[in-house]
Scaffold this active site. Structure first.
Site, PDB file in Angstrom:
ATOM      1  N   ASP A  23       0.825  -1.205   0.000  1.00  0.00           N
ATOM      2  CA  ASP A  23       0.000   0.000   0.000  1.00  0.00           C
ATOM      3  C   ASP A  23       0.863   1.260   0.000  1.00  0.00           C
ATOM      4  O   ASP A  23       1.949   1.281   0.574  1.00  0.00           O
ATOM      5  CB  ASP A  23      -0.903  -0.016   1.239  1.00  0.00           C
ATOM      6  CG  ASP A  23      -2.037   0.994   1.140  1.00  0.00           C
ATOM      7  OD1 ASP A  23      -2.354   1.429   0.020  1.00  0.00           O
ATOM      8  OD2 ASP A  23      -2.607   1.344   2.190  1.00  0.00           O
ATOM      9  N   GLY A  24       0.331   2.306  -0.638  1.00  0.00           N
ATOM     10  CA  GLY A  24       0.970   3.616  -0.568  1.00  0.00           C
ATOM     11  C   GLY A  24       1.613   4.101  -1.848  1.00  0.00           C
ATOM     12  O   GLY A  24       2.239   5.168  -1.867  1.00  0.00           O
ATOM     13  N   ARG A  27      -0.022   7.568  -2.887  1.00  0.00           N
ATOM     14  CA  ARG A  27       0.349   8.642  -1.958  1.00  0.00           C
ATOM     15  C   ARG A  27       1.828   8.995  -2.083  1.00  0.00           C
ATOM     16  O   ARG A  27       2.221  10.162  -1.959  1.00  0.00           O
ATOM     17  CB  ARG A  27       0.001   8.235  -0.526  1.00  0.00           C
ATOM     18  CG  ARG A  27      -1.487   8.273  -0.219  1.00  0.00           C
ATOM     19  CD  ARG A  27      -1.788   7.717   1.156  1.00  0.00           C
ATOM     20  NE  ARG A  27      -1.652   6.258   1.193  1.00  0.00           N
ATOM     21  CZ  ARG A  27      -1.513   5.561   2.315  1.00  0.00           C
ATOM     22  NH1 ARG A  27      -1.456   6.185   3.487  1.00  0.00           N
ATOM     23  NH2 ARG A  27      -1.426   4.253   2.264  1.00  0.00           N
ATOM     24  N   TRP A  28       2.666   7.992  -2.320  1.00  0.00           N
ATOM     25  CA  TRP A  28       4.104   8.218  -2.532  1.00  0.00           C
ATOM     26  C   TRP A  28       4.308   9.154  -3.719  1.00  0.00           C
ATOM     27  O   TRP A  28       5.107  10.095  -3.661  1.00  0.00           O
ATOM     28  CB  TRP A  28       4.795   6.887  -2.774  1.00  0.00           C
ATOM     29  CG  TRP A  28       6.266   6.953  -3.033  1.00  0.00           C
ATOM     30  CD1 TRP A  28       7.279   6.915  -2.111  1.00  0.00           C
ATOM     31  CD2 TRP A  28       6.908   7.065  -4.320  1.00  0.00           C
ATOM     32  NE1 TRP A  28       8.507   6.986  -2.731  1.00  0.00           N
ATOM     33  CE2 TRP A  28       8.304   7.086  -4.095  1.00  0.00           C
ATOM     34  CE3 TRP A  28       6.440   7.144  -5.629  1.00  0.00           C
ATOM     35  CZ2 TRP A  28       9.228   7.182  -5.128  1.00  0.00           C
ATOM     36  CZ3 TRP A  28       7.361   7.248  -6.669  1.00  0.00           C
ATOM     37  CH2 TRP A  28       8.730   7.260  -6.406  1.00  0.00           C
ATOM     38  N   ARG A  36       0.041   9.346 -10.289  1.00  0.00           N
ATOM     39  CA  ARG A  36      -0.075   8.108  -9.521  1.00  0.00           C
ATOM     40  C   ARG A  36       0.564   6.918 -10.243  1.00  0.00           C
ATOM     41  O   ARG A  36       1.068   5.994  -9.602  1.00  0.00           O
ATOM     42  CB  ARG A  36      -1.547   7.813  -9.220  1.00  0.00           C
ATOM     43  CG  ARG A  36      -2.160   8.739  -8.183  1.00  0.00           C
ATOM     44  CD  ARG A  36      -3.648   8.441  -8.000  1.00  0.00           C
ATOM     45  NE  ARG A  36      -3.892   7.085  -7.549  1.00  0.00           N
ATOM     46  CZ  ARG A  36      -3.908   6.705  -6.276  1.00  0.00           C
ATOM     47  NH1 ARG A  36      -3.673   7.601  -5.325  1.00  0.00           N
ATOM     48  NH2 ARG A  36      -4.154   5.461  -5.953  1.00  0.00           N
ATOM     49  N   HIS A  40       2.957   3.549  -9.003  1.00  0.00           N
ATOM     50  CA  HIS A  40       2.747   2.130  -9.285  1.00  0.00           C
ATOM     51  C   HIS A  40       3.975   1.522  -9.968  1.00  0.00           C
ATOM     52  O   HIS A  40       4.342   0.376  -9.692  1.00  0.00           O
ATOM     53  CB  HIS A  40       1.509   1.943 -10.144  1.00  0.00           C
ATOM     54  CG  HIS A  40       0.227   2.330  -9.447  1.00  0.00           C
ATOM     55  ND1 HIS A  40      -0.119   1.809  -8.205  1.00  0.00           N
ATOM     56  CD2 HIS A  40      -0.772   3.170  -9.804  1.00  0.00           C
ATOM     57  CE1 HIS A  40      -1.277   2.326  -7.837  1.00  0.00           C
ATOM     58  NE2 HIS A  40      -1.692   3.146  -8.781  1.00  0.00           N
ATOM     59  N   THR A  69     -10.527  -7.111  -5.873  1.00  0.00           N
ATOM     60  CA  THR A  69     -11.813  -7.028  -6.563  1.00  0.00           C
ATOM     61  C   THR A  69     -12.404  -5.632  -6.442  1.00  0.00           C
ATOM     62  O   THR A  69     -13.237  -5.232  -7.274  1.00  0.00           O
ATOM     63  CB  THR A  69     -12.803  -8.059  -5.985  1.00  0.00           C
ATOM     64  OG1 THR A  69     -12.832  -7.933  -4.548  1.00  0.00           O
ATOM     65  CG2 THR A  69     -12.394  -9.473  -6.348  1.00  0.00           C
ATOM     66  N   LEU A 134      11.490 -20.319  -4.092  1.00  0.00           N
ATOM     67  CA  LEU A 134      10.485 -19.437  -3.501  1.00  0.00           C
ATOM     68  C   LEU A 134       9.199 -19.468  -4.316  1.00  0.00           C
ATOM     69  O   LEU A 134       9.219 -19.333  -5.545  1.00  0.00           O
ATOM     70  CB  LEU A 134      11.031 -18.003  -3.450  1.00  0.00           C
ATOM     71  CG  LEU A 134      10.047 -16.896  -3.071  1.00  0.00           C
ATOM     72  CD1 LEU A 134       9.618 -17.035  -1.618  1.00  0.00           C
ATOM     73  CD2 LEU A 134      10.662 -15.525  -3.333  1.00  0.00           C
ATOM     74  N   SER A 199      -8.424  -5.102   4.324  1.00  0.00           N
ATOM     75  CA  SER A 199      -8.925  -4.788   2.984  1.00  0.00           C
ATOM     76  C   SER A 199      -9.280  -6.042   2.181  1.00  0.00           C
ATOM     77  O   SER A 199      -8.917  -6.179   1.008  1.00  0.00           O
ATOM     78  CB  SER A 199      -7.899  -3.941   2.219  1.00  0.00           C
ATOM     79  OG  SER A 199      -7.701  -2.704   2.857  1.00  0.00           O
TER      80      SER A 199
END
Length: 246
Positions: A23-24, A27-28, A36, A40, A69, A134, A199
């Site tokens: 998250d963020g 805002r970053w 925005r 991303h 969703t 992994l 969430s």
């Protein structure tokens, strides 16, 4: 603490699976006067970094909440940008993931994804399915309530077909009908950005997970912060509803 010592601590702990709500990003970007989409893109680069760190520390499972969703409610241009970034990530990073023995798995209904993204995800999953390192579990068009209701419907259908008996249904039964049926529940959930909510993410699987809510935005969350979250987890006393051992 050096990596060798941290790996030893991880091996001696119960830490196998880390889940992250990334998250963020928006805002970053906004704090820096950027669109925005730049947030991303920066966030996707952090995905690469954290995957590599998790692999280096010999973490076995890493679940990442990429697109929920509910994210369809965002402006169409932002949604399109997110899937464009996903396509670029798979194109640019898939060979490195294969070389590093990373296995990609999926949570969510990808049938509603744009055609190119759906095909790219299916291709990546197929190309890495035999890898033994992994496991990176990606939540795409994922919502935990949908996942649980879907699982219940499948159980009801199997009861009608006589494949299982109603009297034998328990919590382990439901877990076998979820997207994560072949991986253990997360031991640690990390949510960046300072918000303290789930969430609609892995609600069933997170029943006994430890939570960490660093205030730092996801594009600024790096190797140091990831290791700090792990050390914080290792120093906790997990009782699973019981008492401290004496």
């Amino acid at each position: 603490m050096n990596d060798k010592n941290l790996i030893e601590l991880i091996k001696n702990s119960s830490l196998n699976h880390i889940a992250i709500i990334m998250d963020g990003n928006g805002r970053w970007a906004q704090e820096r006067g950027l669109d925005r989409s730049k947030g991303h893109s920066a966030g996707m680069q952090k995905v690469v970094e954290i995957i590599e760190v998790a692999q280096k520390l010999e973490i076995k499972y890493l679940s990442l909440y990429a697109f929920s969703t509910e994210n369809w409610k965002r402006p169409q241009i932002e949604v399109s940008t997110l899937f464009s970034i996903l396509n670029t990530f798979i194109k640019n990073e898939l060979n490195r993931l294969i070389e590093n023995n990373v296995r990609l798995t999926l949570m969510g209904d990808i049938s509603k994804l744009p055609f190119t993204s759906k095909k790219a995800v299916e291709y990546a999953i197929n190309k890495t399915k035999d890898n033994t390192g992994l496991t990176v579990n990606i939540g795409l068009n994922y919502g935990s309530r949908n996942e649980i209701s879907m699982g219940i419907k499948k159980i009801c259908n199997d009861v009608r077909l006589g494949k299982i008996k109603e009297d034998y249904i328990d919590d382990l039964t439901l877990s076998k009908y979820l997207y994560t049926s072949d991986i253990p529940d997360p031991d640690l959930l990390i949510r960046t950005g300072g918000e303290k909510r789930l969430s609609n993410f892995m609600l069933y699987q997170l029943a006994y997970s430890e939570f960490d809510f660093p205030k730092i935005f996801w594009p600024d969350y790096g190797e140091k912060e990831f290791k700090d979250s792990i050390i914080n987890f290792i120093n906790r006393n997990r009782r699973f509803g019981g008492l401290n051992e004496k």
